[in-house]
Write a protein that holds these residues in place. Structure first.
Motif, PDB file in Angstrom:
ATOM      1  N   ASP A 216       0.813  -1.224   0.000  1.00 36.58           N
ATOM      2  CA  ASP A 216       0.000   0.000   0.000  1.00 36.58           C
ATOM      3  C   ASP A 216       0.844   1.271   0.000  1.00 36.58           C
ATOM      4  O   ASP A 216       0.322   2.375   0.181  1.00 36.58           O
ATOM      5  N   GLY A 217       2.162   1.117  -0.183  1.00 33.61           N
ATOM      6  CA  GLY A 217       3.039   2.271  -0.272  1.00 33.61           C
ATOM      7  C   GLY A 217       3.558   2.796   1.048  1.00 33.61           C
ATOM      8  O   GLY A 217       4.392   3.711   1.063  1.00 33.61           O
ATOM      9  N   THR A 218       3.092   2.216   2.171  1.00 28.68           N
ATOM     10  CA  THR A 218       3.568   2.669   3.480  1.00 28.68           C
ATOM     11  C   THR A 218       4.503   1.631   4.088  1.00 28.68           C
ATOM     12  O   THR A 218       4.485   0.447   3.706  1.00 28.68           O
ATOM     13  N   CYS A 219       5.302   2.071   5.046  1.00 30.16           N
ATOM     14  CA  CYS A 219       6.307   1.191   5.642  1.00 30.16           C
ATOM     15  C   CYS A 219       5.673  -0.025   6.313  1.00 30.16           C
ATOM     16  O   CYS A 219       4.592   0.073   6.919  1.00 30.16           O
ATOM     17  N   SER A 258       1.582  -2.973   7.531  1.00 25.35           N
ATOM     18  CA  SER A 258       1.894  -1.635   7.042  1.00 25.35           C
ATOM     19  C   SER A 258       1.365  -0.578   8.007  1.00 25.35           C
ATOM     20  O   SER A 258       0.520  -0.864   8.875  1.00 25.35           O
ATOM     21  N   VAL A 259       1.844   0.636   7.835  1.00 28.98           N
ATOM     22  CA  VAL A 259       1.375   1.743   8.677  1.00 28.98           C
ATOM     23  C   VAL A 259      -0.145   1.889   8.564  1.00 28.98           C
ATOM     24  O   VAL A 259      -0.847   2.035   9.568  1.00 28.98           O
ATOM     25  N   LEU A 260      -0.669   1.819   7.348  1.00 27.39           N
ATOM     26  CA  LEU A 260      -2.114   1.972   7.165  1.00 27.39           C
ATOM     27  C   LEU A 260      -2.886   0.813   7.781  1.00 27.39           C
ATOM     28  O   LEU A 260      -3.983   1.002   8.327  1.00 27.39           O
ATOM     29  N   VAL A 262      -1.979  -0.831  10.462  1.00 30.27           N
ATOM     30  CA  VAL A 262      -1.967  -0.600  11.910  1.00 30.27           C
ATOM     31  C   VAL A 262      -2.990   0.469  12.281  1.00 30.27           C
ATOM     32  O   VAL A 262      -3.741   0.321  13.261  1.00 30.27           O
ATOM     33  N   ILE A 263      -3.048   1.538  11.505  1.00 28.88           N
ATOM     34  CA  ILE A 263      -4.033   2.593  11.778  1.00 28.88           C
ATOM     35  C   ILE A 263      -5.452   2.036  11.686  1.00 28.88           C
ATOM     36  O   ILE A 263      -6.313   2.337  12.534  1.00 28.88           O
ATOM     37  N   ASP A 264      -5.718   1.195  10.700  1.00 33.63           N
ATOM     38  CA  ASP A 264      -7.037   0.565  10.585  1.00 33.63           C
ATOM     39  C   ASP A 264      -7.341  -0.295  11.809  1.00 33.63           C
ATOM     40  O   ASP A 264      -8.494  -0.326  12.277  1.00 33.63           O
ATOM     41  N   ALA A 265      -6.332  -0.992  12.333  1.00 31.75           N
ATOM     42  CA  ALA A 265      -6.536  -1.820  13.533  1.00 31.75           C
ATOM     43  C   ALA A 265      -6.897  -0.956  14.728  1.00 31.75           C
ATOM     44  O   ALA A 265      -7.786  -1.307  15.521  1.00 31.75           O
ATOM     45  N   GLY A 271     -13.039   1.752  17.952  1.00 26.10           N
ATOM     46  CA  GLY A 271     -14.353   2.198  17.511  1.00 26.10           C
ATOM     47  C   GLY A 271     -14.378   3.676  17.171  1.00 26.10           C
ATOM     48  O   GLY A 271     -15.452   4.297  17.163  1.00 26.10           O
ATOM     49  N   SER A 272     -13.213   4.240  16.897  1.00 26.62           N
ATOM     50  CA  SER A 272     -13.104   5.677  16.644  1.00 26.62           C
ATOM     51  C   SER A 272     -12.490   5.924  15.277  1.00 26.62           C
ATOM     52  O   SER A 272     -11.465   5.335  14.936  1.00 26.62           O
ATOM     53  N   ASP A 273     -13.143   6.782  14.507  1.00 29.75           N
ATOM     54  CA  ASP A 273     -12.537   7.224  13.259  1.00 29.75           C
ATOM     55  C   ASP A 273     -11.761   8.503  13.553  1.00 29.75           C
ATOM     56  O   ASP A 273     -12.124   9.265  14.450  1.00 29.75           O
ATOM     57  N   PHE A 274     -10.677   8.750  12.840  1.00 29.69           N
ATOM     58  CA  PHE A 274      -9.886   9.947  13.105  1.00 29.69           C
ATOM     59  C   PHE A 274      -9.129  10.348  11.852  1.00 29.69           C
ATOM     60  O   PHE A 274      -9.000   9.572  10.904  1.00 29.69           O
ATOM     61  N   GLU A 275      -8.625  11.556  11.879  1.00 35.28           N
ATOM     62  CA  GLU A 275      -7.970  12.117  10.706  1.00 35.28           C
ATOM     63  C   GLU A 275      -6.576  11.525  10.512  1.00 35.28           C
ATOM     64  O   GLU A 275      -5.787  11.439  11.456  1.00 35.28           O
ATOM     65  N   VAL A 276      -6.289  11.167   9.267  1.00 39.13           N
ATOM     66  CA  VAL A 276      -4.976  10.661   8.874  1.00 39.13           C
ATOM     67  C   VAL A 276      -4.422  11.592   7.802  1.00 39.13           C
ATOM     68  O   VAL A 276      -5.067  11.804   6.763  1.00 39.13           O
ATOM     69  N   ARG A 277      -3.238  12.151   8.053  1.00 33.06           N
ATOM     70  CA  ARG A 277      -2.606  13.049   7.088  1.00 33.06           C
ATOM     71  C   ARG A 277      -1.394  12.376   6.455  1.00 33.06           C
ATOM     72  O   ARG A 277      -0.589  11.764   7.165  1.00 33.06           O
ATOM     73  N   LEU A 278      -1.294  12.494   5.161  1.00 33.92           N
ATOM     74  CA  LEU A 278      -0.191  11.883   4.429  1.00 33.92           C
ATOM     75  C   LEU A 278       0.928  12.905   4.264  1.00 33.92           C
ATOM     76  O   LEU A 278       0.694  14.020   3.795  1.00 33.92           O
TER      77      LEU A 278
END
Length: 330
Positions: A216-219, A258-260, A262-265, A271-278
Motif C-alpha cells: 500500500d506504499g507505506t512502511c 503496514s502503517v495503514l 496498523v491505523i485501521d486496527a 471504535g473511533s474514526d480519526f484524521e490521517v494526514r499523508l
C-alpha cells in the motif's frame, strides 16, 4: 543475586522490572529519568537516579547490591532524531555502553543482556531478515547499536564475559494488567500515537511516506508485544545462567503490517474514526523489515503469548485510557 536494569523507569525497562519481580528476582534500577518515570519503578525494586556513564556510581551499585547480571535498556531510540543529532546518539548509546561494559568486566559481572535493534539491518535484501544477514544501518541510531554489538563480541572474546543481544523489531502494547505502558510525552511509536489520536489527545496522525515499494506504499514493520519481548529477556537470562554461549537473537513475530494496516486496527479496536494526514518520507526509515524469529524460538524455547495485532492495540488503548484518566484528574 541482584539484577541491574538500566533504563528501568522507561517503557520496556519498566515491563522488564515487573517481569523480574514477578519471577522472584532482586532488582535495582539505574535511570536518569530523562525519559523514564519514578512512578514506573515498583516499590519492590531499588531505584537509583543517575547516569550509566557514571562509572563510580555503577561500581557502587554493583558492590552495594551484589549485582550479578545487567540488562541494559538505557539509551536514545528515535531513528529520525538520530539523523539530526548523530553525535548525541553515539555518545548516549555507544560511549556510555562502553563505560558500563568496562565496569561489568572489572567487577566480574559475567552476564549481560543488551537491547539492540532491527535498525542494524538497514534495508534488508531478504524478508524476513535473519540474524546472519548483512548489517547496513541507515541511521546513526542503528549504527550506534551495531557499534555496541561489536564491542560486546570483542569483550566476550577477551574476558570471562557472556552476553545476549536482542534485536528488537517494533515494540508496542502495554502490560495486560495495566501496571505500566508507553507513557513518554510526544512519543513517536505508531500504535502509541494512533491510540492518542483515537482518544482525542492528538488532533490527527501523520503517515510519513506513501511511495515505498510495499503493497500500500507505506512502511511495513513487525510489531511485538512488550510483554512477549521482556519474556524473551527472561529466556536469555536463563540461557546465560545455564552456561549458554554469547548469542544474538531477533525479537519479532515473523509477520509484518503496514502503517495503514496498523491505523485501521486502532480504528477498529477503538471504535473511533480519526484524521490521517499523508506526509513525505522521514530520513532513516527503511521500507520494510520483518524478523525471522525461528532462532530464538528453537534456541531459547521462546513462545509468544500476545502474537496478535488487535491484542497489542487493545492493551495499548487500555493503557492510554488509564493515562488520560490520570491526566484529566490531575
Amino acid at each position: 543475586m541482584t539484577i541491574l536494569v538500566t533504563g528501568g523507569a522507561g517503557y520496556i525497562g519498566s515491563h522488564m522490572v515487573l517481569e523480574l519481580l514477578d519471577s522472584g528476582e532482586n532488582v535495582v534500577v539505574l535511570d536518569n529519568l530523562s525519559t523514564g518515570f519514578r512512578w514506573a519503578v515498583p516499590e519492590l525494586a531499588t531505584l537509583v537516579v543517575g547516569d550509566i556513564g557514571d562509572q563510580e556510581l555503577v561500581r557502587s551499585i554493583v558492590r552495594k547490591h551484589g549485582v550479578k547480571a545487567i540488562i541494559h535498556f538505557a539509551g536514545s531510540i528515535v531513528e529520525p532524531e538520530s539523523v539530526v543529532d548523530p553525535l548525541g546518539y553515539y555518545h548516549n548509546n555507544t560511549v556510555k555502553s562502553r563505560a558500563l561494559m568496562e565496569v561489568a568486566v572489572e567487577l566480574g559481572i559475567e552476564h549481560f543482556i543488551f537491547s539492540s535493534t532491527a535498525a542494524v539491518y538497514g534495508n534488508p535484501q531478504e524478508i524476513p531478515v535473519r540474524e546472519d544477514a548483512p548489517l547496513a544501518p541507515v541511521s546513526p541510531y542503528g549504527s550506534s547499536k551495531l557499534m555496541t554489538e561489536i564491542m560486546l563480541a570483542d569483550t566476550a572474546r577477551a574476558h570471562n564475559f557472556r552476553y545476549v543481544a536482542l534485536r528488537y523489531f517494533n515494540v508496542a502494547g502495554a502490560d495486560p494488567k495495566e501496571r505500566t505502558g508507553q507513557s513518554t510525552p510526544n512519543a513517536t511509536h505508531l500504535i502509541k500515537v494512533a491510540s492518542e489520536v483515537a482518544l482525542g489527545r492528538r488532533p490527527y496522525i501523520e503517515v510519513f511516506g506513501t511511495d515505498y515499494e510495499t503493497a500500500d506504499g507505506t512502511c511495513v514493520r513487525d510489531y511485538i508485544h512488550v510483554t512477549d519481548l521482556v519474556r524473551a529477556h527472561m529466556a536469555a537470562l536463563r540461557h546465560l545462567r545455564d552456561g549458554g554461549t554469547s548469542e544474538i537473537f531477533n525479537c519479532g513475530y515473523s509477520k509484518g503490517f503496514s502503517v495503514l494496516e496498523v491505523i485501521d486496527a486502532v480504528k477498529r479496536v477503538s471504535g473511533s474514526d480519526f484524521e490521517v494526514r499523508l506526509s513525505p518520507r522521514r530520513a532513516g526509515d527503511p521500507a520494510a523489515i520483518v524478523a525471522a524469529s525461528d532462532k530464538i524460538r528453537v534456541r531459547l524455547g521462546w513462545r509468544p503469548e500476545f502474537d496478535d495485532l488487535d491484542t497489542i492495540t487493545r492493551n495499548a488503548l487500555a493503557w492510554e485510557t488509564h493515562l488520560k484518566q490520570f491526566k484529566d484528574a490531575s
